[in-house]
Motif scaffolding. Structure first.
Motif, PDB file in Angstrom:
ATOM      1  N   ALA A  21       2.983 -10.056  -2.737  1.00 21.22           N
ATOM      2  CA  ALA A  21       2.802 -11.301  -2.401  1.00 21.22           C
ATOM      3  C   ALA A  21       3.524 -11.304  -0.762  1.00 21.22           C
ATOM      4  CB  ALA A  21       3.801 -12.223  -3.182  1.00 21.22           C
ATOM      5  N   MET A  22       2.710 -12.318   0.168  1.00 21.53           N
ATOM      6  CA  MET A  22       2.915 -12.431   1.428  1.00 21.53           C
ATOM      7  C   MET A  22       2.972 -13.993   1.831  1.00 21.53           C
ATOM      8  SD  MET A  22       0.250  -9.787   3.192  1.00 21.53           S
ATOM      9  CE  MET A  22      -0.966 -10.095   2.224  1.00 21.53           C
ATOM     10  N   LEU A  23       3.751 -14.426   2.756  1.00 21.16           N
ATOM     11  CA  LEU A  23       3.454 -15.561   3.424  1.00 21.16           C
ATOM     12  C   LEU A  23       3.018 -15.414   4.844  1.00 21.16           C
ATOM     13  CD1 LEU A  23       7.078 -17.522   3.061  1.00 21.16           C
ATOM     14  CD2 LEU A  23       4.890 -18.443   2.600  1.00 21.16           C
ATOM     15  N   VAL A  24       1.997 -15.946   5.077  1.00 21.23           N
ATOM     16  CA  VAL A  24       1.046 -15.750   6.159  1.00 21.23           C
ATOM     17  C   VAL A  24       0.962 -16.955   7.201  1.00 21.23           C
ATOM     18  CG1 VAL A  24      -1.501 -14.977   6.884  1.00 21.23           C
ATOM     19  CG2 VAL A  24      -0.372 -13.892   4.866  1.00 21.23           C
ATOM     20  N   ALA A  25       1.153 -16.849   8.409  1.00 19.06           N
ATOM     21  CA  ALA A  25       0.754 -18.097   9.189  1.00 19.06           C
ATOM     22  C   ALA A  25      -0.701 -18.310   9.205  1.00 19.06           C
ATOM     23  CB  ALA A  25       1.263 -17.691  10.513  1.00 19.06           C
ATOM     24  N   GLY A  26      -1.101 -19.430   8.660  1.00 15.19           N
ATOM     25  CA  GLY A  26      -2.518 -19.859   8.556  1.00 15.19           C
ATOM     26  C   GLY A  26      -3.303 -19.868   9.798  1.00 15.19           C
ATOM     27  N   GLU A  27      -2.594 -20.489  10.720  1.00 17.88           N
ATOM     28  CA  GLU A  27      -3.579 -20.295  11.900  1.00 17.88           C
ATOM     29  C   GLU A  27      -3.892 -19.101  12.752  1.00 17.88           C
ATOM     30  OE1 GLU A  27      -5.492 -22.665  13.699  1.00 17.88           O
ATOM     31  OE2 GLU A  27      -5.083 -23.929  11.815  1.00 17.88           O
ATOM     32  N   ASP A  28      -2.834 -18.093  12.557  1.00 17.74           N
ATOM     33  CA  ASP A  28      -2.788 -16.900  13.257  1.00 17.74           C
ATOM     34  C   ASP A  28      -3.441 -15.964  12.315  1.00 17.74           C
ATOM     35  OD1 ASP A  28      -1.774 -18.098  15.387  1.00 17.74           O
ATOM     36  OD2 ASP A  28       0.413 -17.298  15.061  1.00 17.74           O
ATOM     37  N   GLY A  29      -3.047 -16.002  10.908  1.00 20.10           N
ATOM     38  CA  GLY A  29      -3.597 -14.685   9.865  1.00 20.10           C
ATOM     39  C   GLY A  29      -2.427 -13.641  10.091  1.00 20.10           C
ATOM     40  N   LEU A  30      -1.296 -13.987  10.672  1.00 19.66           N
ATOM     41  CA  LEU A  30      -0.285 -12.925  10.825  1.00 19.66           C
ATOM     42  C   LEU A  30       0.967 -12.869   9.698  1.00 19.66           C
ATOM     43  CD1 LEU A  30       0.537 -12.875  14.541  1.00 19.66           C
ATOM     44  CD2 LEU A  30      -0.975 -11.332  13.574  1.00 19.66           C
ATOM     45  N   VAL A  31       1.220 -11.954   9.140  1.00 18.17           N
ATOM     46  CA  VAL A  31       2.408 -11.809   8.229  1.00 18.17           C
ATOM     47  C   VAL A  31       3.511 -12.358   8.576  1.00 18.17           C
ATOM     48  CG1 VAL A  31       3.529 -10.183   6.413  1.00 18.17           C
ATOM     49  CG2 VAL A  31       1.206  -9.810   7.041  1.00 18.17           C
ATOM     50  N   VAL A  32       4.161 -13.328   7.867  1.00 17.60           N
ATOM     51  CA  VAL A  32       5.460 -13.846   8.178  1.00 17.60           C
ATOM     52  C   VAL A  32       6.485 -13.071   7.381  1.00 17.60           C
ATOM     53  CG1 VAL A  32       7.215 -15.883   8.083  1.00 17.60           C
ATOM     54  CG2 VAL A  32       4.612 -16.342   8.571  1.00 17.60           C
ATOM     55  N   ALA A  33       6.360 -13.013   6.067  1.00 17.28           N
ATOM     56  CA  ALA A  33       7.229 -12.223   4.883  1.00 17.28           C
ATOM     57  C   ALA A  33       6.363 -11.650   3.969  1.00 17.28           C
ATOM     58  CB  ALA A  33       8.013 -12.935   4.465  1.00 17.28           C
ATOM     59  N   GLU A  34       6.655 -10.315   3.458  1.00 18.65           N
ATOM     60  CA  GLU A  34       5.701  -9.650   2.522  1.00 18.65           C
ATOM     61  C   GLU A  34       6.677  -8.993   1.603  1.00 18.65           C
ATOM     62  OE1 GLU A  34       3.152  -6.977   4.915  1.00 18.65           O
ATOM     63  OE2 GLU A  34       4.826  -5.629   4.983  1.00 18.65           O
ATOM     64  N   SER A  35       6.101  -8.755   0.512  1.00 17.01           N
ATOM     65  CA  SER A  35       6.762  -7.904  -0.584  1.00 17.01           C
ATOM     66  C   SER A  35       5.459  -7.287  -1.347  1.00 17.01           C
ATOM     67  CB  SER A  35       7.436  -8.953  -1.492  1.00 17.01           C
ATOM     68  OG  SER A  35       7.783  -7.922  -2.768  1.00 17.01           O
ATOM     69  N   LEU A  36       5.277  -5.831  -0.807  1.00 19.28           N
ATOM     70  CA  LEU A  36       3.843  -5.398  -1.272  1.00 19.28           C
ATOM     71  C   LEU A  36       3.960  -4.110  -1.978  1.00 19.28           C
ATOM     72  CD1 LEU A  36       1.706  -6.248   1.956  1.00 19.28           C
ATOM     73  CD2 LEU A  36       1.483  -7.325  -0.244  1.00 19.28           C
ATOM     74  N   MET A  37       3.291  -3.810  -2.681  1.00 18.09           N
ATOM     75  CA  MET A  37       3.319  -2.206  -3.343  1.00 18.09           C
ATOM     76  C   MET A  37       2.335  -1.374  -2.321  1.00 18.09           C
ATOM     77  SD  MET A  37       2.023  -2.847  -7.402  1.00 18.09           S
ATOM     78  CE  MET A  37       1.699  -1.120  -7.597  1.00 18.09           C
ATOM     79  N   GLU A  38       2.537  -0.014  -2.317  1.00 18.74           N
ATOM     80  CA  GLU A  38       2.122   0.803  -1.280  1.00 18.74           C
ATOM     81  C   GLU A  38       0.729   0.690  -1.585  1.00 18.74           C
ATOM     82  OE1 GLU A  38       3.356   5.184  -0.296  1.00 18.74           O
ATOM     83  OE2 GLU A  38       5.258   3.788  -0.865  1.00 18.74           O
ATOM     84  N   GLY A  39      -0.200   0.949  -0.370  1.00 18.46           N
ATOM     85  CA  GLY A  39      -1.369   1.295  -0.699  1.00 18.46           C
ATOM     86  C   GLY A  39      -2.062  -0.145  -0.386  1.00 18.46           C
ATOM     87  N   VAL A  40      -1.347  -1.324  -0.589  1.00 21.50           N
ATOM     88  CA  VAL A  40      -2.025  -2.764   0.024  1.00 21.50           C
ATOM     89  C   VAL A  40      -1.890  -2.906   1.445  1.00 21.50           C
ATOM     90  CG1 VAL A  40      -1.965  -5.188  -0.366  1.00 21.50           C
ATOM     91  CG2 VAL A  40      -1.182  -3.768  -2.270  1.00 21.50           C
ATOM     92  N   ARG A  41      -3.031  -3.212   2.121  1.00 21.72           N
ATOM     93  CA  ARG A  41      -2.988  -3.369   3.569  1.00 21.72           C
ATOM     94  C   ARG A  41      -2.636  -4.845   3.851  1.00 21.72           C
ATOM     95  NH1 ARG A  41      -8.899  -2.056   5.349  1.00 21.72           N
ATOM     96  NH2 ARG A  41      -7.905  -2.304   7.506  1.00 21.72           N
ATOM     97  N   GLY A  42      -1.565  -4.987   4.041  1.00 22.76           N
ATOM     98  CA  GLY A  42      -0.943  -6.282   4.416  1.00 22.76           C
ATOM     99  C   GLY A  42      -1.720  -7.013   5.470  1.00 22.76           C
TER     100      GLY A  42
END
Lengths: 116, 157
Positions: A21-42
């Protein structure tokens, strides 16, 4: 702040079948916070999901459907779920194809309410 | 009129793909000295000359700041405006170090998208670049002639 976001994302990733799961800045498309399994291209998922959300939002607006409240993109090997969050952010979830979408959406909505 | 033009043909295909995927309005691929190898979206030679000179100047300035801060170098810069963003990235190829200047609209693209597809562009340029050849030094006497030849290629009707 980021610790709080992290905790919210960790709750969502406890849903069976959720890979991240990720929180993403909607306008920029940049990751704000993430919790990802390995292998997911955040970074890639964040940029493309934010762009998709923006475009679907415009389509919904053009169709007089109101703002987007939930996006569910089902692919053969998985699913992408998106819920708009406050402050122009979007909450993005990458999941297995057989994820319980209803449960994942519920947790996503709860998380978004807490972000507010 | 074709919107994407290249002085060096190996740049064309990777650039066309990048422009399409990143939703870039304007793009320049150039050397650190401001010599333009390819462009997308510019309609006037004078704009290409100005953008290339300014882009190369920004990269040179930030490289100097990086040196003062004991950083190796900055790989990318993004200037975010209200309606447009300007992204400047550098990549290493067999042709030497190249700079890519991208202007994108906030409405149809984002820094995340540009960054994402810039990484792919850098890989594609490195793969497509011809084997390193002895590059003659850029002499002031030749610069104007080379510049005029490049601009003639980029804006040939």
């Amino acid at each position: 702040m980021s610790l709080r976001f992290q905790r919210l994302l960790d709750v969502i990733t406890r849903v069976r079948g959720v890979q991240g799961a990720m929180l993403v800045a909607g306008e920029d498309g940049l990751v704000v916070a993430e919790s990802l399994m390995e292998g997911v291209r955040g970074n890639a998922v964040a940029a493309l999901a934010a762009s998709l959300t923006k475009r679907f939002g415009r389509a919904a607006e053009a169709g007089g459907l109101g703002p987007v409240s939930f996006l569910h993109l089902q692919a053969t090997d998985g699913a992408l779920l998106v819920v708009p969050a406050p402050e122009g952010m979007v909450l993005v979830v990458v999941a297995d194809a057989d994820v319980n979408v209803g449960l994942a959406r519920l947790e996503m909505r709860r998380a978004v309410e807490e972000v507010a | 009129m074709k919107l994407t033009r290249a002085v060096e043909p190996w740049v064309l295909e990777p650039l066309e793909r990048f422009v399409l995927e990143a939703g870039a309005r304007l793009t320049l691929v150039m050397t650190p000295s401001g010599q333009v190898l390819a462009q997308h979206g510019f309609t006037r030679a004078v704009d290409v000359m100005a953008a290339a000179a300014l882009g190369a100047g920004i990269v040179a300035s930030t490289a100097e700041i990086a040196r003062m801060m004991d950083e190796s170098t900055f790989h990318a810069l993004n200037h975010q405006g209200r309606r447009h963003g300007i992204f400047l990235g550098a990549c290493d190829t067999g042709r030497g170090r190249l700079l890519v200047l991208v202007v994108y609209a906030a409405e149809s693209s984002s820094v995340g998208l540009v960054q994402l597809f810039f990484e792919e562009l850098a890989v594609a340029l490195a793969a497509a670049a011809p084997a390193p050849a002895e590059q003659p030094p850029v002499l002031a006497a030749d610069f104007e002639r080379d510049l005029n030849e490049s601009l003639a290629t980029l804006f040939r009707p």
